[in-house]
Enzyme design. Sequence first.
Site, mmCIF file in Angstrom:
data_model
loop_
_atom_site.group_PDB
_atom_site.id
_atom_site.type_symbol
_atom_site.label_atom_id
_atom_site.label_comp_id
_atom_site.label_asym_id
_atom_site.label_seq_id
_atom_site.Cartn_x
_atom_site.Cartn_y
_atom_site.Cartn_z
ATOM 1 N N CYS A 45 0.785 -1.244 0.000
ATOM 2 C CA CYS A 45 0.000 0.000 0.000
ATOM 3 C C CYS A 45 0.811 1.286 0.000
ATOM 4 O O CYS A 45 0.652 2.117 -0.882
ATOM 5 C CB CYS A 45 -0.934 0.025 1.213
ATOM 6 S SG CYS A 45 -2.200 -1.245 1.200
ATOM 7 N N HIS A 82 -1.547 7.342 4.389
ATOM 8 C CA HIS A 82 -0.522 6.309 4.454
ATOM 9 C C HIS A 82 0.861 6.737 3.980
ATOM 10 O O HIS A 82 1.680 5.900 3.602
ATOM 11 C CB HIS A 82 -0.968 5.063 3.692
ATOM 12 C CG HIS A 82 -0.646 3.801 4.416
ATOM 13 N ND1 HIS A 82 -0.386 2.606 3.800
ATOM 14 C CD2 HIS A 82 -0.503 3.565 5.733
ATOM 15 C CE1 HIS A 82 -0.121 1.688 4.700
ATOM 16 N NE2 HIS A 82 -0.184 2.244 5.885
#
Length: 508
Positions: A64, A127
Amino acid sequence: PLCLCWALGPAAAATPNILLLLMDDMGWGDLGVFGEPSKETPNLDQMAAEGMLFLDFYTASPLCSPSRAALLTGRLPVRNGFYTTNGHARNAYTPQDIVGGIPDSELLLPELLKKAGYTNKIIGKWHLGHRPQFHPLRHGFDEWFGSPNCHFGPYDSRERPNIPVYRDWDMVGRYYEDFKIDLKTGEANLTQLYLQEALDFISKQQASQQPFFLYWAIDATHAPVYASKQFLGTSQRGLYGDAVREIDDSVGKILKHLQQLGISENTFVFFTSDNGAALISAPKQGGSNGPFLCGKQTTFEGGMRVPAIAWWPGHIPAGGVSHQLGSVMDLFSTSLSLAGLQPPSDRQIDGIDLLPVMLQGKLTDRPIFYYRGNELMAVRAGLYKAHYWTWSNSWEEHNKGIDFCPGQSVAGVTTHTQEEHTYLPLLFHLGRDPGEKFPLSFASDEYQQAVEHISGLVQQHKASLVPGQPQLNVCDQAVMNWSPPGCEKLGKCLKAPESDPKKCSWPH
């Protein structure tokens, strides 16, 4: 913008809005248009019918954080710093105790779009670092509703806090406390919240006549999977399918909203995923990578080939299917082109402008580089893919039941030790063998010619490669005031398997 007149004509006099829909761990095989048998994605299938489907579209990393950094910078993770050198070819991501994040030296897409008057919003998972200097509003976004990390937990807040949710600069609550997720039933209202945020933002921007960039980065298909009450139990695929159905419904509502506001012809929309389906979570919590080998965490096709649909009524011809080798990094270059901006000239940009592909059907010859951490694992050129290193996951992890390739074993390919093939690469023809099951004979003329061509591309790539400062090498338990086993030595946290939330390398 003048630079677009050749392609867009007078209908696109206004700077187009840009809407990037980034899914989390959704696999290539999860969409009906790609052959998923239950056909439970009618809105995404319709989006493809009205736009262009990319069959050969890739993420820049099988994990990710690095793939998101690559999308927003147009640069490989090894250039932008989203990798680790702790253990050869290890993936890296940003759990709560990682002290790194997106460097100030990197130019992110929203920072550049501001120059063309865009208002930028991120909804969902950031993130790219959770410390104050990495906040998305410091890197070009004007608004944010979401979290710096994924929705893991619940945690004992005395030792480890639950993950925060932000509205712009303010923390408005935490997952499991203020934003409920029922791990027993899978019920959570988060996708509906993210949908409403998108609809409201689009309406506000349309009323202000200001071009917008919306980065809709929701995480419902990342384990632990969730869906809202009205979708629970409605899929033939179980809870994961419920989440996919809700996402599909949400995308349909967003596209319909654009049409009702009369701005669909001035809004470029692209749907994709940050990496392949996480087979470690399968079968109940993981998706499908269709015919491809393995999944997330690996540089086999299942880990890095992702679903991709472009939609722009009146510009992208309906029903298009492209074999262009594409990358999430191309969304950076393409978005700048849409805004009439040139990419930065002071750094290497790995993305290409896909507008000639989408608007005129032109194809651009370019390789795809498959990185895992700090190592170039494989390269695709045309229909050939050469593996210079192979491994799925370690014997230590595998013996504990952690498997990134469940039910798939190809001798000499899906290895549990890191196998080097630098001097004699494993070569596959992805047209005849999309599942990477039949390596070509080393002695064949076909092998010799293809490897010679790819080797030249690798030499050229490595000669100009200047790796960024690795951002994900160091964890610090003091950041979150907890001290898990294995974190006493800096960097050791990144070697724990992603599946064990009790270790400091908890899932990203």
